[in-house]
Write a protein that holds these residues in place. Structure first.
Motif, PDB file in Angstrom:
ATOM      1  N   THR A   2     -30.480   0.713  50.106  1.00 54.12           N
ATOM      2  CA  THR A   2     -30.847  -0.591  49.561  1.00 54.12           C
ATOM      3  C   THR A   2     -30.692  -0.579  48.045  1.00 54.12           C
ATOM      4  O   THR A   2     -31.220   0.293  47.371  1.00 54.12           O
ATOM      5  N   ALA A  27     -30.178  -6.376  49.503  1.00 50.50           N
ATOM      6  CA  ALA A  27     -28.731  -6.224  49.626  1.00 50.50           C
ATOM      7  C   ALA A  27     -28.372  -4.761  49.456  1.00 50.50           C
ATOM      8  O   ALA A  27     -28.998  -4.039  48.689  1.00 50.50           O
ATOM      9  N   GLN A  28     -27.373  -4.322  50.213  1.00 46.26           N
ATOM     10  CA  GLN A  28     -26.905  -2.943  50.113  1.00 46.26           C
ATOM     11  C   GLN A  28     -25.945  -2.826  48.927  1.00 46.26           C
ATOM     12  O   GLN A  28     -25.361  -3.813  48.494  1.00 46.26           O
ATOM     13  N   ALA A  29     -25.773  -1.597  48.452  1.00 37.74           N
ATOM     14  CA  ALA A  29     -24.790  -1.370  47.400  1.00 37.74           C
ATOM     15  C   ALA A  29     -23.402  -1.715  47.937  1.00 37.74           C
ATOM     16  O   ALA A  29     -23.049  -1.332  49.047  1.00 37.74           O
ATOM     17  N   GLY A  30     -22.655  -2.475  47.155  1.00 34.83           N
ATOM     18  CA  GLY A  30     -21.290  -2.829  47.542  1.00 34.83           C
ATOM     19  C   GLY A  30     -21.195  -3.962  48.546  1.00 34.83           C
ATOM     20  O   GLY A  30     -20.118  -4.272  49.030  1.00 34.83           O
ATOM     21  N   GLU A  31     -22.309  -4.601  48.816  1.00 30.79           N
ATOM     22  CA  GLU A  31     -22.284  -5.690  49.800  1.00 30.79           C
ATOM     23  C   GLU A  31     -21.953  -7.019  49.116  1.00 30.79           C
ATOM     24  O   GLU A  31     -22.363  -7.254  47.980  1.00 30.79           O
ATOM     25  N   CYS A  63     -33.929  -3.510  41.328  1.00 26.87           N
ATOM     26  CA  CYS A  63     -32.517  -3.195  41.389  1.00 26.87           C
ATOM     27  C   CYS A  63     -32.411  -1.721  41.008  1.00 26.87           C
ATOM     28  O   CYS A  63     -32.592  -1.357  39.861  1.00 26.87           O
ATOM     29  N   ASP A 149     -22.648  -3.234  38.379  1.00 28.22           N
ATOM     30  CA  ASP A 149     -23.217  -2.802  39.648  1.00 28.22           C
ATOM     31  C   ASP A 149     -23.578  -4.021  40.487  1.00 28.22           C
ATOM     32  O   ASP A 149     -23.542  -3.983  41.703  1.00 28.22           O
ATOM     33  N   LEU A 150     -23.949  -5.082  39.779  1.00 32.74           N
ATOM     34  CA  LEU A 150     -24.343  -6.313  40.466  1.00 32.74           C
ATOM     35  C   LEU A 150     -23.616  -7.482  39.804  1.00 32.74           C
ATOM     36  O   LEU A 150     -23.677  -7.654  38.590  1.00 32.74           O
ATOM     37  N   ARG A 180     -15.975  -2.522  43.967  1.00 34.21           N
ATOM     38  CA  ARG A 180     -17.051  -2.710  44.930  1.00 34.21           C
ATOM     39  C   ARG A 180     -18.447  -2.881  44.336  1.00 34.21           C
ATOM     40  O   ARG A 180     -19.366  -2.120  44.664  1.00 34.21           O
ATOM     41  N   THR A 182     -22.041  -4.920  44.093  1.00 30.68           N
ATOM     42  CA  THR A 182     -22.782  -5.821  44.965  1.00 30.68           C
ATOM     43  C   THR A 182     -22.604  -7.233  44.414  1.00 30.68           C
ATOM     44  O   THR A 182     -22.731  -7.440  43.211  1.00 30.68           O
TER      45      THR A 182
END
Lengths: 260, 257
Positions: A2, A27-31, A63, A149-150, A180, A182
């Motif tokens: 997560t 939200a998952q990483a990279g989602e 986060c 990252d986001l 990738r 998130t």
């Protein structure tokens, strides 16, 4: 793992009007998560809270980068308007956001990145000399150049004509698959959400909360015209006729995985 | 010149549009002076000769230099302080409320009063002269920059925050460019007001400078001298405008298409 967990218990506007209540998701990483809801559902407020532009709320937003990386997560935000500095050239607009920390990681030279987003040789132009679509490309590149990252996106392709929006969605998927991050992608277009996201969160009207958390298991990259996208769109609207108005129809909701 | 005047369309765009009107004024002045034959209105030719004599035989350059020095110092100080004050008041409501009545007060005190009070309180010194001038100009800069600071686009500041720009970058790349039109407005205004006030300051309490000289000419009823000094100063202002302000402004505005 997560990566982002959002739990907004209450967010009220300055006028006392309650925008968001008991909205939580993770939200998952990279989602790639799309957020769909009726207008006025507090979608922009939600992104502003997550970006830290607005800190007045009850609840928590976490986060975390996980054990292998130090420091704060990097956040990018692509707004409804391109929001480039009109007095800076395209190159300066991009260089402005490259902090020393980012610079160390940045290996691709700027002219190559401009070519990648379809703007070769446009570095010395000013935003006013570009079309709306080209300005969006610069804003999109600005969002990715910091290797976030986001990535938060607030209806970024809303005011564009259909072919331009189509190209930009393809570009977005291309860029997204390189690094990738998130992504939280706010839109009011269900088709757009289906064509981009791994998962779609549907919001209710004010005060907004998540009414449906729907995974989209289709191959990337997709376009709005893909038959699978069309079919899912049709299926969803048949099942929940008032979904885009922010309501789940009670009859059909029994079998779906409804968010608490 | 005739050909330029004939093609009316290009006239307003060409460089003649800047040059012809002053020439017309000079010709009119010459005709009037010759027709009146009055001691109080020397013709421009005579003023030019006077300017020439003062320039090479008299002390014009010295006095002009002293005045320009005072103008430059007062200008820089007034712009810096006024800009800071304007930004503070435009971006913070509490400060705006606290300082607003002072601003209105300062804006409306006659220049003569501040000048005389400064001379009385601080003595007939250079510092007093510069303080008197800046105190007159600061509120005007502050008023204009306050409007600018209020009009700053919050959306662009959000961009700066999201991308974690340093304070320095946020100020110079996002904030300040939005204030430029207001800065140029006050700079132009500032030059014109400041040199007017500097002359009064010099007349009242300095023993050099254009204002001091004009006081002398007044005693001897030397209208030619007054006009020659004025002409010299006007030319300096034109040069500053043409070589400094206008090129700088068009460079900074090159993104406006």
């Amino acid at each position: 793992m997560t990566f982002l967990s959002v739990d907004v218990r209450k967010k009220t506007y300055a006028n006392g009007c309650c925008a968001i209540e008991n909205l939580s998701f993770s939200a998952q990483a990279g989602e790639f998560v799309a957020i769909v809801g009726p207008s006025g559902a507090g979608k922009t407020s939600l992104l502003n809270l997550i970006a830290g532009l607005d800190q007045e709320m009850q609840g928590s937003i976490d986060c975390s980068l996980g054990p292998q990386r130090q420091g704060q997560p990097r956040i990018s935000f692509m707004f409804q308007e391109p929001r480039l500095m009109p007095w800076l050239s395209v190159r300066q607009n991009l260089e402005m956001v490259i902090t020393p920390e980012v610079q160390l990681k940045q290996r691709t030279p700027l002219p190559d990145l401009l070519a990648l987003v379809g703007l070769p040789g446009c570095g010395d132009l000013f935003p006013g000399q570009l079309s709306g679509g080209m300005q969006r490309r610069v804003a999109l590149l600005r969002a990715f150049i910091v290797e976030p990252d986001l990535l938060l996106m607030d209806e970024p392709f809303q005011s564009l004509d259909a072919p331009t929006a189509h190209q930009l969605r393809l570009l977005l998927q291309d860029l997204w698959q390189r690094t990738r991050p998130t992504v939280l992608f706010v839109t009011h277009s269900l088709r757009e959400a289906i064509s981009l996201a791994d998962r779609i969160l549907f919001l209710s009207g004010q005060p907004s909360k998540v009414i449906l958390d729907l995974p989209v298991e289709l191959q990337h990259p997709r376009t709005i015209e893909d038959s699978a996208v069309q079919k899912l769109h049709e299926h969803l609207l048949n099942q929940y006729p008032q979904l885009l108005g922010g309501q789940l129809a009670s009859v059909a909701s029994a079998k779906e995985n409804v968010a608490p | 010149m005739q050909s330029a005047l004939k093609s009316g369309k290009t006239f307003a765009q060409g460089r003649w549009a800047r040059i012809v009107p002053p020439l017309v004024l000079v010709v009119f002045w010459q005709v009037l002076a010759v027709a009146l034959q009055s001691r109080t209105l020397p013709p421009p030719t005579e003023v030019l000769v006077g300017l020439w004599q003062e320039l090479f035989g008299g002390d014009l350059l010295f006095h002009l230099g002293m005045t320009l020095g005072r103008v430059a110092i007062s200008f820089v100080v007034a712009m810096l302080v006024g800009t800071g004050l304007g930004i503070l008041m435009g971006s913070s409501r509490p400060w705006d409320r606290v300082l607003d009545s002072f601003l209105i007060l300062a804006l409306n005190i006659p220049a003569l009063v501040t000048i005389i009070l400064c001379y009385i309180w601080f003595g007939l010194s250079e510092t007093a002269a510069v303080i008197a001038v800046t105190v007159n100009k600061i509120p005007m800069v502050a008023i204009s920059l306050r409007e600018g600071a209020r009009a700053v686009d919050k959306n662009l500041l959000q961009v700066a925050r999201v991308y974690r720009l340093s304070r320095r970058d946020t100020f110079f790349k996002v904030y300040l460019p939005q204030l430029l039109p207001y800065l140029f407005g006050s700079a132009r205004n500032g030059l014109s007001i400041i040199w007017k006030i500097v002359l009064v300051v010099e007349l009242l309490g300095r023993s050099n400078g254009v204002g001091f000289q004009i006081g002398n000419f007044f005693h001897f009823f030397d209208i030619k001298g007054i006009l020659a000094y004025t002409l010299a100063f006007v030319m300096v202002i034109f040069i500053v405008e043409a070589l400094l302000l206008r090129p700088l402004e068009s460079y900074l505005n090159r993104w406006r298409t």
